[in-house]
Design a protein around this motif. Structure first.
Motif, short mmCIF file in Angstrom:
data_model
loop_
_atom_site.label_atom_id
_atom_site.label_comp_id
_atom_site.label_asym_id
_atom_site.label_seq_id
_atom_site.Cartn_x
_atom_site.Cartn_y
_atom_site.Cartn_z
N VAL A 147 21.56 57.32 50.91
CA VAL A 147 22.68 58.04 51.45
C VAL A 147 23.55 58.31 50.61
CG1 VAL A 147 24.56 57.81 53.04
CG2 VAL A 147 22.32 56.93 53.89
N GLU A 148 23.70 57.33 49.57
CA GLU A 148 24.60 57.65 48.41
C GLU A 148 24.18 58.79 47.49
OE1 GLU A 148 27.28 56.24 47.67
OE2 GLU A 148 27.84 57.22 45.76
N ALA A 149 22.97 59.29 47.56
CA ALA A 149 22.47 60.34 46.94
C ALA A 149 22.59 61.55 47.56
CB ALA A 149 20.95 60.31 46.43
N LEU A 150 22.56 61.48 48.94
CA LEU A 150 22.77 62.49 49.93
C LEU A 150 24.22 63.04 49.86
CD1 LEU A 150 21.78 64.47 52.26
CD2 LEU A 150 22.30 62.47 53.85
N LYS A 151 25.19 62.04 49.88
CA LYS A 151 26.44 62.33 49.78
C LYS A 151 26.81 63.07 48.53
CE LYS A 151 29.44 59.46 47.89
NZ LYS A 151 30.17 58.11 47.76
N LEU A 152 26.45 62.79 47.51
CA LEU A 152 26.64 63.36 46.05
C LEU A 152 26.08 64.66 46.24
CD1 LEU A 152 25.76 60.27 43.68
CD2 LEU A 152 27.80 61.61 43.71
N ALA A 153 24.85 64.93 46.79
CA ALA A 153 24.00 66.05 46.93
C ALA A 153 24.95 67.20 47.95
CB ALA A 153 22.65 65.99 47.49
N ALA A 154 25.25 66.68 49.11
CA ALA A 154 26.29 67.46 49.93
C ALA A 154 27.17 67.96 49.18
CB ALA A 154 26.51 66.57 51.18
N THR A 155 28.20 67.15 48.25
CA THR A 155 29.43 67.43 47.97
C THR A 155 29.20 68.25 46.55
OG1 THR A 155 29.65 65.37 47.07
CG2 THR A 155 30.72 65.74 49.18
N LEU A 156 28.20 68.19 45.78
CA LEU A 156 27.99 68.51 44.45
C LEU A 156 26.92 69.27 44.15
CD1 LEU A 156 29.01 65.21 42.95
CD2 LEU A 156 30.38 67.28 42.93
N ASP A 157 25.69 69.11 44.87
CA ASP A 157 24.36 69.86 44.22
C ASP A 157 23.60 70.34 45.49
OD1 ASP A 157 21.90 70.56 43.11
OD2 ASP A 157 22.28 68.84 41.80
N ALA A 158 23.61 71.62 45.86
CA ALA A 158 22.69 71.93 46.94
C ALA A 158 21.46 72.00 46.74
CB ALA A 158 23.14 73.61 47.23
N THR A 159 20.94 72.10 45.34
CA THR A 159 19.62 71.98 45.06
C THR A 159 19.10 70.44 45.32
OG1 THR A 159 19.78 73.53 43.36
CG2 THR A 159 17.96 72.27 43.32
N LEU A 160 19.79 69.48 45.00
CA LEU A 160 19.31 68.23 45.38
C LEU A 160 19.31 68.10 46.94
CD1 LEU A 160 18.75 65.29 44.04
CD2 LEU A 160 21.30 64.94 44.18
N PHE A 161 20.35 68.40 47.76
CA PHE A 161 20.43 68.50 48.92
C PHE A 161 18.99 69.18 49.69
CE2 PHE A 161 21.52 69.70 53.53
CZ PHE A 161 22.34 68.71 53.72
N ASP A 162 18.61 70.06 49.07
CA ASP A 162 17.33 70.76 49.47
C ASP A 162 16.00 69.78 49.21
OD1 ASP A 162 18.62 72.77 50.55
OD2 ASP A 162 18.14 74.02 48.81
N THR A 163 16.22 69.05 48.03
CA THR A 163 15.16 68.15 47.56
C THR A 163 15.07 67.09 48.65
OG1 THR A 163 15.42 68.97 45.41
CG2 THR A 163 13.98 66.98 45.61
N ILE A 164 15.81 66.61 48.86
CA ILE A 164 16.34 65.20 49.47
C ILE A 164 15.86 65.54 51.02
CG2 ILE A 164 17.77 63.48 50.71
CD1 ILE A 164 19.55 63.55 48.38
N GLY A 165 16.05 66.60 51.41
CA GLY A 165 15.59 66.84 53.05
C GLY A 165 13.96 67.25 52.95
N ARG A 166 13.56 68.20 52.05
CA ARG A 166 12.13 68.48 52.10
C ARG A 166 11.23 67.28 51.59
NH1 ARG A 166 13.02 71.80 48.21
NH2 ARG A 166 12.10 70.55 46.36
N GLU A 167 11.63 66.46 50.60
CA GLU A 167 10.82 65.31 50.30
C GLU A 167 11.15 64.15 50.83
OE1 GLU A 167 8.64 65.77 48.25
OE2 GLU A 167 9.04 67.45 46.84
N ALA A 168 11.95 64.02 52.20
CA ALA A 168 12.55 62.82 52.78
C ALA A 168 11.30 61.76 52.87
CB ALA A 168 13.13 63.12 54.02
#
Ligand SMILES: NC(=O)c1ccc[n+]([C@@H]2O[C@H](COP(=O)([O-])OP(=O)(O)OC[C@H]3O[C@@H](n4cnc5c(N)ncnc54)[C@H](O)[C@@H]3O)[C@@H](O)[C@H]2O)c1
Length: 319
Positions: A147-168
């Motif tokens: 969730v900490e990675a998701l928080k950083l992704a949501a607020t700072l990095d859309a590519t990381l956000f997509d990766t977390i969703g896709r590779e969950a």
């Protein structure tokens, strides 16, 4: 070298670490503490000072923290205060410790008058993250840490956000892209902390989800892990931002990834300790500083009346 670990982690990982250090010619002592938050107290630090003295440790020696956030906080605190500070390395073995507790150099112990109220800011010489260590952590710990990675992704990095969703599902299994995701999360957080004044700077983005999340954590009487509560808090705060017209369509995207990580997204059904909304750290009198996500991968911060957020949460909760 003094390696500090809790009993559970020592049983799994200390032998390999101690052996490799001895093979490298180091004299090594392993100090084992009981697992759990009860070890993050001054009496445990005092016990460790005694062991360091027995072993004749001086400023040229090294402390290695091998463990989750509890051991990293405890060992970091001991390293920062023994002989006014000796070098230390952090070897985090939980996802939370890898991307949160060991980045930023904060150490903390619990006090009888409150949690995490005694501490220092003392960065380690290095943080060494190994997939083999992370793979054995309890599954629930790992998920909550993501969730900490998701928080950083949501607020700072859309590519990381997509990766977390896709590779969950592969992330949950600690498989292939996990270390890359954690590496990116560490870089985002370290950059953010480096850009701002180390102690007093603007870190409000890191509290996304915490204004309500900490109230949910308190309402659950700590049956929820911090990350589980923050995921729910991110959703509640985003729904409020949407209701205020500051953003649109973000809570749906967030809820999809939260569900993909196997976490609940039903914050409305949670017991919420309203007194905890906005916590002391985010309060400015009757206002609080709230980070929200106008577009995935970006954030804005507003000063808002705490009462308005409390009222929103109260109205939207399922009775
Ligand atoms: N200093 C900071 O900036 C900071 C930031 C966030 C959290 N924290 C602190 O971190 C602590 C929580 O950390 P945590 O969630 O890692 O808890 P933890 O250290 O208690 O670890 C959770 C459990 O998992 C076990 N464990 C850890 N790694 C394992 C592994 N690889 N294999 C098997 N078992 C393993 C531990 O024995 C423990 O029972 C809290 O005290 C919190 O205050 C500090």
């Amino acid at each position: 070298v003094v390696v500090i670990a809790d009993e559970a982690v020592a049983a799994l990982h200390a032998t390999a670490l101690v052996t490799s250090l001895r093979d490298a010619g180091k004299s090594v002592s392993l100090q084992v503490v009981p697992p759990g938050e009860e070890s993050k107290v001054l009496s445990m630090a005092a016990m460790l000072y005694g062991r360091l003295l027995e072993h004749g440790v001086d400023r040229h020696d090294l402390i290695v923290a091998l463990g989750g956030g509890v051991v990293c906080d405890l060992a970091g605190f001991v390293a920062s205060t023994f002989l006014r500070g000796i070098p230390h390395l952090q070897v985090p073995t939980t996802t939370l410790a890898a991307i949160d507790a060991t980045i930023g150099g904060k150490t903390a112990l619990h006090a009888p008058f409150g949690k995490n109220l005694i501490g220092t800011t003392y960065p380690p010489k290095a943080v060494l993250i190994a997939g083999t260590h992370l793979a054995s952590q309890p599954r629930r710990e790992h998920t909550a840490g993501l969730v900490e990675a998701l928080k950083l992704a949501a607020t700072l990095d859309a590519t990381l956000f997509d990766t977390i969703g896709r590779e969950a599902s592969r992330l949950l299994a600690c498989a292939e892209p996990t270390l890359n995701v954690l590496r990116r999360a560490v870089v985002l957080k370290a950059d953010l902390l480096g850009r701002h004044d180390f102690v007093a700077g603007e870190r409000t983005v890191l509290s996304f989800g915490h204004c309500v999340g900490e109230a949910i954590e308190a309402g659950a009487e700590h049956r929820l892990l911090h990350g589980e509560a923050v995921a729910l808090g991110m959703l509640a705060e985003t729904e409020w931002a949407e209701a205020e017209g500051w953003c649109a369509g973000i809570s749906g995207a967030l809820a999809t990834v939260v569900r993909a990580l196997g976490l609940s997204n039903d914050w409305r059904a949670c017991a919420i300790d309203e007194r905890g909304i906005g916590g002391e750290a985010k309060r400015r009198g009757s206002n609080l500083r709230l980070a929200y996500v106008p577009r995935i991968g970006s954030h804005e911060v507003r000063t808002v009346p705490a009462a308005a957020l409390i009222e929103f949460v109260r109205r939207r909760r399922t009775p």
